[in-house]
Design a protein around this motif. Structure first.
Motif, PDB file in Angstrom:
ATOM      1  N   PHE A 156       0.663  -1.089   0.096  1.00 55.56           N
ATOM      2  CA  PHE A 156      -0.206  -0.071  -0.084  1.00 55.56           C
ATOM      3  C   PHE A 156       0.739   1.078   0.132  1.00 55.56           C
ATOM      4  O   PHE A 156       1.952   1.222   0.458  1.00 55.56           O
ATOM      5  N   PRO A 157       0.512   2.189  -0.387  1.00 60.84           N
ATOM      6  CA  PRO A 157      -0.968   2.522  -0.925  1.00 60.84           C
ATOM      7  C   PRO A 157      -1.088   1.898  -2.204  1.00 60.84           C
ATOM      8  O   PRO A 157      -0.446   1.496  -3.012  1.00 60.84           O
ATOM      9  N   TYR A 158      -2.655   1.296  -2.411  1.00 67.45           N
ATOM     10  CA  TYR A 158      -3.115   0.674  -3.351  1.00 67.45           C
ATOM     11  C   TYR A 158      -4.355   1.316  -4.228  1.00 67.45           C
ATOM     12  O   TYR A 158      -5.250   1.688  -3.600  1.00 67.45           O
ATOM     13  N   ILE A 159      -4.344   1.245  -5.655  1.00 65.57           N
ATOM     14  CA  ILE A 159      -5.249   1.981  -6.469  1.00 65.57           C
ATOM     15  C   ILE A 159      -6.174   0.971  -7.064  1.00 65.57           C
ATOM     16  O   ILE A 159      -5.438  -0.273  -7.510  1.00 65.57           O
ATOM     17  N   SER A 160      -7.324   0.922  -7.046  1.00 60.63           N
ATOM     18  CA  SER A 160      -8.306  -0.021  -7.442  1.00 60.63           C
ATOM     19  C   SER A 160      -9.479   0.272  -8.197  1.00 60.63           C
ATOM     20  O   SER A 160      -9.843   1.645  -7.846  1.00 60.63           O
ATOM     21  N   ALA A 161     -10.311  -0.309  -9.009  1.00 56.52           N
ATOM     22  CA  ALA A 161     -11.362   0.145  -9.678  1.00 56.52           C
ATOM     23  C   ALA A 161     -12.511  -0.752  -9.272  1.00 56.52           C
ATOM     24  O   ALA A 161     -12.379  -1.992  -9.141  1.00 56.52           O
ATOM     25  N   MET A 162     -13.901  -0.166  -9.225  1.00 57.43           N
ATOM     26  CA  MET A 162     -15.002  -0.863  -8.959  1.00 57.43           C
ATOM     27  C   MET A 162     -16.020  -0.248  -9.563  1.00 57.43           C
ATOM     28  O   MET A 162     -16.371   0.808  -9.795  1.00 57.43           O
ATOM     29  N   VAL A 163     -16.929  -1.113 -10.277  1.00 57.79           N
ATOM     30  CA  VAL A 163     -18.169  -0.802 -10.924  1.00 57.79           C
ATOM     31  C   VAL A 163     -19.307  -1.252 -10.470  1.00 57.79           C
ATOM     32  O   VAL A 163     -19.249  -2.670  -9.984  1.00 57.79           O
ATOM     33  N   ASN A 164     -20.377  -0.707  -9.982  1.00 63.54           N
ATOM     34  CA  ASN A 164     -21.431  -1.155  -9.322  1.00 63.54           C
ATOM     35  C   ASN A 164     -22.764  -0.780  -9.685  1.00 63.54           C
ATOM     36  O   ASN A 164     -22.967   0.379 -10.258  1.00 63.54           O
ATOM     37  N   ASN A 165     -23.795  -1.630  -9.765  1.00 60.99           N
ATOM     38  CA  ASN A 165     -24.952  -1.483 -10.235  1.00 60.99           C
ATOM     39  C   ASN A 165     -26.133  -1.326  -9.029  1.00 60.99           C
ATOM     40  O   ASN A 165     -27.374  -1.201  -9.153  1.00 60.99           O
ATOM     41  N   ALA A 182      -9.439  -4.455 -11.073  1.00 59.48           N
ATOM     42  CA  ALA A 182      -8.037  -4.353 -11.296  1.00 59.48           C
ATOM     43  C   ALA A 182      -7.359  -3.449 -10.471  1.00 59.48           C
ATOM     44  O   ALA A 182      -8.112  -2.585  -9.852  1.00 59.48           O
ATOM     45  N   GLY A 183      -6.133  -3.596 -10.354  1.00 59.49           N
ATOM     46  CA  GLY A 183      -5.670  -2.348  -9.410  1.00 59.49           C
ATOM     47  C   GLY A 183      -4.010  -2.569  -9.371  1.00 59.49           C
ATOM     48  O   GLY A 183      -3.181  -3.413 -10.169  1.00 59.49           O
ATOM     49  N   CYS A 184      -3.393  -1.392  -8.987  1.00 58.57           N
ATOM     50  CA  CYS A 184      -1.782  -1.524  -8.918  1.00 58.57           C
ATOM     51  C   CYS A 184      -1.439  -0.786  -7.406  1.00 58.57           C
ATOM     52  O   CYS A 184      -2.084   0.051  -6.842  1.00 58.57           O
ATOM     53  N   THR A 185      -0.128  -1.087  -7.065  1.00 60.72           N
ATOM     54  CA  THR A 185       0.415  -0.127  -6.161  1.00 60.72           C
ATOM     55  C   THR A 185       1.215   1.063  -6.562  1.00 60.72           C
ATOM     56  O   THR A 185       1.466   1.070  -7.740  1.00 60.72           O
ATOM     57  N   ALA A 186       0.957   2.142  -5.972  1.00 62.90           N
ATOM     58  CA  ALA A 186       1.431   3.470  -6.123  1.00 62.90           C
ATOM     59  C   ALA A 186       1.910   4.262  -5.171  1.00 62.90           C
ATOM     60  O   ALA A 186       1.286   4.364  -4.208  1.00 62.90           O
ATOM     61  N   ASP A 187       3.381   4.300  -4.968  1.00 66.92           N
ATOM     62  CA  ASP A 187       3.786   5.256  -4.221  1.00 66.92           C
ATOM     63  C   ASP A 187       3.616   6.700  -4.000  1.00 66.92           C
ATOM     64  O   ASP A 187       4.215   7.477  -4.565  1.00 66.92           O
ATOM     65  N   LEU A 188       2.366   7.092  -3.621  1.00 69.57           N
ATOM     66  CA  LEU A 188       1.737   8.438  -3.772  1.00 69.57           C
ATOM     67  C   LEU A 188       1.563   9.300  -2.448  1.00 69.57           C
ATOM     68  O   LEU A 188       1.055  10.365  -2.697  1.00 69.57           O
ATOM     69  N   ARG A 189       1.960   8.742  -1.305  1.00 68.56           N
ATOM     70  CA  ARG A 189       1.624   9.374  -0.120  1.00 68.56           C
ATOM     71  C   ARG A 189       2.879  10.077   0.155  1.00 68.56           C
ATOM     72  O   ARG A 189       3.966   9.703   0.079  1.00 68.56           O
ATOM     73  N   ASN A 190       2.842  11.455   0.733  1.00 67.61           N
ATOM     74  CA  ASN A 190       3.939  12.042   1.533  1.00 67.61           C
ATOM     75  C   ASN A 190       5.089  12.392   0.164  1.00 67.61           C
ATOM     76  O   ASN A 190       6.154  12.331   0.557  1.00 67.61           O
ATOM     77  N   HIS A 193       6.736  16.117  -4.554  1.00 65.70           N
ATOM     78  CA  HIS A 193       6.495  16.580  -5.860  1.00 65.70           C
ATOM     79  C   HIS A 193       4.916  16.424  -6.109  1.00 65.70           C
ATOM     80  O   HIS A 193       4.237  15.792  -5.301  1.00 65.70           O
ATOM     81  N   ASP A 194       4.494  16.870  -7.168  1.00 64.60           N
ATOM     82  CA  ASP A 194       3.068  16.844  -7.876  1.00 64.60           C
ATOM     83  C   ASP A 194       2.683  15.330  -8.034  1.00 64.60           C
ATOM     84  O   ASP A 194       3.511  14.521  -8.576  1.00 64.60           O
ATOM     85  N   THR A 195       1.448  14.839  -7.638  1.00 65.76           N
ATOM     86  CA  THR A 195       0.949  13.625  -7.934  1.00 65.76           C
ATOM     87  C   THR A 195      -0.206  13.730  -8.815  1.00 65.76           C
ATOM     88  O   THR A 195      -1.220  14.467  -8.502  1.00 65.76           O
ATOM     89  N   THR A 207      -9.532   2.890 -18.589  1.00 66.57           N
ATOM     90  CA  THR A 207      -7.834   2.937 -18.361  1.00 66.57           C
ATOM     91  C   THR A 207      -7.533   4.053 -17.238  1.00 66.57           C
ATOM     92  O   THR A 207      -7.989   5.331 -17.100  1.00 66.57           O
ATOM     93  N   VAL A 208      -6.752   3.554 -16.324  1.00 67.00           N
ATOM     94  CA  VAL A 208      -6.201   4.372 -15.220  1.00 67.00           C
ATOM     95  C   VAL A 208      -4.767   4.526 -15.256  1.00 67.00           C
ATOM     96  O   VAL A 208      -4.142   3.374 -15.248  1.00 67.00           O
ATOM     97  N   MET A 209      -4.242   5.625 -15.155  1.00 67.47           N
ATOM     98  CA  MET A 209      -2.788   6.133 -15.395  1.00 67.47           C
ATOM     99  C   MET A 209      -2.582   6.949 -14.120  1.00 67.47           C
ATOM    100  O   MET A 209      -3.160   7.641 -13.472  1.00 67.47           O
ATOM    101  N   THR A 210      -1.035   6.700 -13.742  1.00 67.76           N
ATOM    102  CA  THR A 210      -0.440   7.343 -12.479  1.00 67.76           C
ATOM    103  C   THR A 210       0.578   8.538 -13.244  1.00 67.76           C
ATOM    104  O   THR A 210       1.369   7.767 -13.996  1.00 67.76           O
ATOM    105  N   ASP A 211       0.710   9.371 -12.391  1.00 63.58           N
ATOM    106  CA  ASP A 211       2.180  10.151 -12.585  1.00 63.58           C
ATOM    107  C   ASP A 211       2.581  10.692 -11.383  1.00 63.58           C
ATOM    108  O   ASP A 211       2.353  11.693 -10.803  1.00 63.58           O
ATOM    109  N   VAL A 212       3.135   9.727 -10.571  1.00 63.44           N
ATOM    110  CA  VAL A 212       3.498   9.982  -9.153  1.00 63.44           C
ATOM    111  C   VAL A 212       4.885   9.834  -8.909  1.00 63.44           C
ATOM    112  O   VAL A 212       5.242   9.992  -7.617  1.00 63.44           O
TER     113      VAL A 212
END
Length: 338
Positions: A156-165, A182-190, A193-195, A207-212
Motif C-alpha cells: 500500500f498505497p493501492y489503487i483499485s477500480a470498482m463498477v457497481n449497479n 483490477a489495481g496496482c501499487t503506487a507510492d503516492l503518499r507524502n 512533488h506533484d502527484t 484506463t487508469v494511469m498514474t504520474d506520481v
C-alpha cells in the motif's frame, strides 16, 4: 462491513470478470485545450474559496476550500468530506485528470484511510466508503492508503477500480478485494512533488494511469475492456479517516471530451438508461490470493510457467506409478488364475 454469501453472489452476477503497455501523455489526450469541459472541471483560482458555496460544485463534511487546494479531510481522526460537480455529464467518451496530494504526520501503516474518485448516479450522500455512499451506481476509483486485511501481501498505497449497479457492498475488512476489477501499487503518499491520476473511459474501455514519480510521464495502472457506464452521472471526490488520519487534498480535476467515432447502431442507444456493468474473463474474487491483483490475468511467464511445468511433471509421475502398480497386480492375478 463483511461481504456475505449474498454479496459474493451479487458480485458474480454483476461482474462476469479483466495492464497494458505504458502510454505517453500525448496518447491520453490530444492536448487540445478546447476539449476541456469547464462545467465539469475544478481549477484554481477556486471561486468562492473560504465560503460555503462554489459555482458548479457542492461540498460537505470536513471539506475546506482554500486558495491553493480543496482539503477533503484534515489530518485528524474520524473525519470525512467530499466535493461533487453539480452538472451531470452526458459525454460518452471522456478523460479525467486529477491533481491530488495525500500527506500527513503518520509513519508507515499509521495513516489512513484514503481517497475515492467517483462517477456515480448519487452525489452528496455521505457513507462508509471513503466518506461516501456504499451500494452506489457507477464507477469508483479508490486510492487506499491503509491495509485493513492483516493477511494481505499487497503493498500500500493501492489503487483499485470498482463498477457497481447498486447491488454490491464494498468490504473494508478485505480492502474491497471481493469487488475489485483490477489495481496496482503506487507510492503516492507524502511526496514532495506533484502527484496525478488520469481516468479514461472510451468505447467501453476503462484506463487508469498514474504520474506520481516526478517523471512527467504516465504509467499504466488499470486497463479493462467491456465496461458499460451510462451518461448523466456526476463526478466527485471524497475521503475519510478513522482511527488513523491524513490530509486528503484535491488541487484540480480537469475533464476532457474525447473525440471518438462510434458505430452507427450506437446512435439508437439511450445512454442514460444503461446499467453499470462489466464483462470480464474472471470474477473479482479471483484476486483474493494475489498480492498484485493480476496473477490469473497476467502472462504465463517466469515462475508461473515453472510451477505449471512442475505440476504437470508430478502428475505424469503419479499416473505412471499408479499405472505400474495396477499392471503388476493384474499380472499377479493372472498367474494365480492359471
Amino acid at each position: 462491513m463483511a461481504a456475505g454469501a449474498g454479496g459474493l453472489l451479487a458480485a458474480a452476477a454483476l461482474l462476469l470478470a479483466a495492464g497494458g503497455p505504458r502510454l505517453a501523455p500525448a496518447e491520453l489526450t490530444d492536448g487540445n485545450s478546447e476539449h476541456l469541459k469547464r462545467e465539469h472541471s475544478l481549477m484554481k483560482p477556486y471561486q468562492g474559496a473560504g465560503s460555503a458555496a462554489m459555482p458548479l460544485w457542492d461540498f460537505q463534511g470536513s471539506t475546506m476550500v482554500t486558495s491553493q487546494y480543496v482539503r477533503l479531510t484534515p489530518d485528524e481522526r474520524s473525519r470525512e468530506g467530499s466535493i461533487w460537480n453539480r452538472v451531470p455529464c452526458f459525454l460518452k467518451d471522456w478523460e479525467l485528470h486529477v491533481h491530488f496530494k495525500i500527506h500527513g504526520a503518520g509513519k508507515k501503516n499509521l495513516h489512513g484511510d484514503g481517497l475515492a474518485l467517483w462517477y456515480t448516479q448519487e452525489r452528496l450522500v455521505p457513507g462508509p466508503v471513503f466518506g461516501s455512499k456504499d451500494n452506489f451506481h457507477g464507477l469508483a476509483i479508490f486510492l487506499d492508503t491503509y491495509p485493513n486485511d492483516e493477511a494481505t501481501e499487497r503493498v500500500f498505497p493501492y489503487i483499485s477500480a470498482m463498477v457497481n449497479n447498486g447491488s454490491l457492498t464494498y468490504d473494508h475488512s478485505k480492502d474491497g478485494r471481493w469487488t475489485e476489477l483490477a489495481g496496482c501499487t503506487a507510492d503516492l503518499r507524502n511526496q514532495n512533488h506533484d502527484t496525478f491520476l488520469a481516468i479514461r473511459y472510451s468505447r467501453g474501455r476503462l484506463t487508469v494511469m498514474t504520474d506520481v514519480e516526478d517523471k512527467n510521464e504516465w504509467k499504466n495502472c488499470i486497463d479493462i475492456a467491456g465496461v458499460q457506464l451510462p451518461t448523466g452521472y456526476f463526478f466527485g471526490a471524497s475521503a475519510g479517516t478513522g482511527d488513523l488520519s491524513d490530509n486528503h487534498d484535491i488541487i484540480s480535476m480537469k475533464l476532457f471530451q474525447l473525440m471518438v467515432e462510434h458505430p452507427l447502431e450506437d446512435e439508437t442507444v439511450d445512454w442514460t438508461k444503461i446499467e453499470p456493468s462489466v464483462s470480464l474473463l474472471k470474477s473479482p474474487k479471483d484476486n483474493v490470493d494475489d498480492p498484485t491483483g493480476n496473477f490469473r490475468s497476467g502472462p504465463l511467464t517466469g515462475w508461473k510457467v515453472f510451477l505449471l511445468l512442475l505440476c504437470a511433471l508430478l502428475g505424469i509421475i503419479v499416473c505412471a506409478v499408479v499405472g505400474a502398480v495396477v499392471f503388476q497386480k493384474r499380472q499377479e492375478r493372472n498367474k494365480r488364475f492359471y
